[in-house]
Enzyme design. Structure first.
Site, PDB file in Angstrom:
ATOM      1  N   LEU A  95      23.005  19.758  55.123  1.00 25.35           N
ATOM      2  CA  LEU A  95      22.493  21.125  55.076  1.00 25.35           C
ATOM      3  C   LEU A  95      21.548  21.279  53.905  1.00 25.35           C
ATOM      4  CD1 LEU A  95      25.916  22.961  55.535  1.00 25.35           C
ATOM      5  CD2 LEU A  95      24.204  22.612  57.307  1.00 25.35           C
ATOM      6  N   ASP A 123      27.541  19.981  51.898  1.00 22.94           N
ATOM      7  CA  ASP A 123      27.003  18.625  51.743  1.00 22.94           C
ATOM      8  C   ASP A 123      25.497  18.689  51.940  1.00 22.94           C
ATOM      9  OD1 ASP A 123      26.232  15.959  52.008  1.00 22.94           O
ATOM     10  OD2 ASP A 123      28.078  15.368  53.033  1.00 22.94           O
ATOM     11  N   HIS A 124      24.756  18.416  50.859  1.00 23.42           N
ATOM     12  CA  HIS A 124      23.306  18.563  50.916  1.00 23.42           C
ATOM     13  C   HIS A 124      22.641  17.494  51.780  1.00 23.42           C
ATOM     14  CE1 HIS A 124      19.769  20.622  49.896  1.00 23.42           C
ATOM     15  NE2 HIS A 124      19.983  20.837  48.601  1.00 23.42           N
ATOM     16  N   ARG A 125      23.382  16.486  52.194  1.00 19.95           N
ATOM     17  CA  ARG A 125      22.826  15.522  53.139  1.00 19.95           C
ATOM     18  C   ARG A 125      22.657  16.146  54.514  1.00 19.95           C
ATOM     19  NH1 ARG A 125      27.187  10.820  52.833  1.00 19.95           N
ATOM     20  NH2 ARG A 125      28.446  12.715  53.126  1.00 19.95           N
TER      21      ARG A 125
END
Length: 449
Positions: A423, A419-421
Site C-alpha cells: 500500500l 505494509d508499504h510494499r
C-alpha cells in the site's frame, strides 16, 4: 500392563510444552479420553485426554516442567495383566549436554491391535499413519538393563556425565539447581536418576523448580517461553520483514456512542455485550470493502500480492499469559448481531487461554483496541502476513468544534499501520478515512454497502 503416554504434537507444530496442571494423581482410575492434564503451548492452554483406560501408575513430569514432544509424561496400568516390560530410559540415555531426539509422536497413541481392531485415539487429534522414520531414529523400545546394586557416588564435580541416565526434565532440574548429576545416587528404574535423587543433593531446594527465578532482591528473572516467546518471534519477523507506515486521524465518535447505547437496550441484542469495538469492527469491514488492497498478503516466493475476497478479522486480546490474536472467520458476511456474538466469543475464549489453534491462524486484518488501557493511540506492528492493522484509542469527551461551536464531543484517535510494499500513502490514508467516516456517521455503513 503399564502403558507410557508421551507428550503429543496437538496439531500446531508443537516442539515443547509446559505442564500446567495435572488433573489426576497416582492411583486414580481413568476412562478412555478422560482429561489427564493441561499443557501450555506457544499459543494457548490445551487439555490432553487419556488414550488408555486404567489406573494412573506414575506421573513422570511435574507441574511447571517444560518437556519436549515425545517425552513420556505419565504411566497408566491398563489392567491387561500382561507382564510389564522394563522401563525405557528413552531420550534420557543420551550424553549430558546433547539434546535427545524426541520419540515419534505416533508412539503417544496405542497402535491398531493385531486382530484388526483400532487402538484408542486422542480426542481432537485424530488417528494418523506412522510415517517412515528417518535414518538413525529409534524404531523400537529396547529394554533397559536390569537394575543392579546402587552405584557409589560418581566422580568429583566437573567430570564427564555422559553415562548418567536421567530424563530431560530431571536434567533441567539439575541445571536449575546447580547439581552435578554424577554425584547423584540413582534409585529409578534401570539405574536412572530421579527428581528425588537430585533434590536429595540440595536439602534446602524447593519441591518444585521455580517458575519465576528470583536471582537478586532487586531483579526478577522471568523465563521466555510459551505465548511470550511466540509473540516475540512474530513481532521481530514482522518488524524486520515488512516496511511499516502509520497514519493517524482523530474522529468525532459521538454518534457511534449514541448508537452503542441504543443497541444495549435493543431487544434484538438482549444478553449480548455491546461495546464501541463492535462498531469499530463494522467500520473496518466497510473500509475493507471499499479498499480491498488493505486485506492482502505479500507472497515473496511467487512474487504476487494476494488480495483476499474474505475477511478473517483479528482482535488483539491481552490475556494473563500474553497477547493473543484470535480471528472471526468470514466476519464480512455477518450481520451486526452475529458479529457481536463472535467478537465476544473469541475474546472470552482467549482470556481463558483456550483458543483453538485454527482460531489463531488465517487472520487477514487486525484491530488492536489500546483504548481499553486508557491510551490515546499507538503505532501497532503488523501481524506477519497481513497488510494492515488498526489501533483504536480511548473514546472520551473533549472540547471539539461542532457546527461552528465548541462543544463536548466523544473523540477517539485512530492509527492504521500498513505494509508499504503493498500500500502507498494514498491507499492507507483513504482506508483510514473511511473507517473514521463510518464512526462519525454509522449510517454510512448502510449507504456504502
Amino acid at each position: 500392563m503399564n502403558q507410557r503416554f508421551a507428550l503429543p504434537d496437538v496439531g500446531e507444530g508443537l516442539t515443547e510444552a509446559e505442564i500446567v496442571t495435572w488433573k489426576v494423581k497416582p492411583g486414580d482410575t481413568v476412562a478412555l479420553n478422560d482429561v489427564l492434564l493441561e499443557i501450555e503451548t506457544a499459543k494457548s492452554l490445551v487439555e490432553l485426554p487419556s488414550p488408555y483406560a486404567g489406573v494412573v501408575a506414575e506421573l513422570l513430569v511435574a507441574e511447571g516442567d517444560t518437556v519436549e514432544v515425545g517425552t513420556d509424561i505419565v504411566v497408566v496400568d491398563d489392567g491387561s495383566g500382561a507382564a510389564a516390560g522394563p522401563a525405557d530410559p528413552g531420550p534420557a540415555a543420551e550424553p549430558a549436554g546433547e539434546p535427545a531426539e524426541p520419540a515419534a509422536v505416533a508412539e503417544a497413541s496405542p497402535q491398531p491391535a493385531p486382530d484388526g481392531g483400532s487402538g484408542a485415539t486422542l480426542v481432537g487429534y485424530g488417528s494418523r499413519e506412522v510415517a517412515p522414520r528417518r535414518r538413525g531414529a529409534r524404531t523400537t523400545r529396547e529394554p533397559a538393563p536390569a537394575p543392579g546394586p546402587a552405584p557409589a557416588p560418581g566422580p568429583a564435580p566437573g567430570a564427564p556425565a555422559a553415562h548418567v541416565l536421567a530424563k530431560p526434565p530431571v536434567r533441567k532440574l539439575a541445571r536449575d539447581l546447580g547439581v552435578d548429576l554424577t554425584r547423584a545416587v540413582p534409585t529409578g528404574p534401570g539405574g536412572t536418576v530421579t527428581r528425588a535423587d537430585v533434590l536429595a543433593l540440595v536439602p534446602a531446594a524447593p519441591a518444585e523448580p521455580p517458575r519465576r527465578v528470583e536471582q537478586h532482591a532487586r531483579e526478577r528473572h522471568v523465563p521466555i517461553r510459551g505465548i511470550r516467546k511466540a509473540t516475540a518471534a512474530a513481532m521481530v519477523e514482522s518488524a524486520f520483514s515488512a516496511p511499516h507506515v502509520t497514519v493517524f486521524t482523530t474522529v468525532d465518535a459521538t454518534r457511534t456512542m449514541k448508537l452503542v447505547q441504543r443497541l444495549k437496550t435493543d431487544p434484538e441484542f438482549a444478553g449480548i455485550k455491546v461495546s464501541p469495538l463492535l462498531l469499530v469492527a463494522k467500520a473496518l469491514l466497510v473500509a475493507v470493502r471499499r479498499n480491498p488492497d488493505i486485506n492482502a498478503t505479500w507472497d515473496e516466493e511467487n512474487q504476487v500480492i494476494v488480495v483476499k475476497n474474505y475477511v478473517n478479522l483479528g482482535i488483539a486480546v491481552a490475556t494473563p499469559r500474553g497477547l493473543l490474536v484470535p480471528n472471526v472467520k468470514d466476519a464480512d458476511e455477518m450481520t451486526l448481531k452475529d458479529l457481536a456474538v463472535h467478537l465476544n466469543s473469541v475474546a472470552g475464549t482467549a482470556r481463558e487461554g483456550r483458543t483453538a489453534p485454527r482460531d489463531l491462524a488465517g487472520g487477514t486484518i487486525t484491530i488492536s483496541n489500546v483504548g481499553t488501557f486508557g491510551i490515546d493511540t499507538g503505532t501497532p506492528i503488523l501481524n506477519p502476513g497481513e497488510a494492515a492493522i488498526l489501533a483504536v484509542g480511548k473514546i472520551a469527551q473533549r472540547p471539539w468544534v461542532h457546527k461552528g461551536k465548541i462543544k463536548p464531543r466523544y473523540l477517539a484517535t485512530l492509527g492504521l499501520s500498513f505494509d508499504h510494499r503493498m500500500l502507498d500513502g494514498e491507499s492507507g490514508s483513504r482506508a483510514l478515512a473511511d473507517v473514521a467516516a463510518v464512526l462519525e456517521d454509522p449510517a454510512r455503513a448502510l449507504t456504502w454497502s
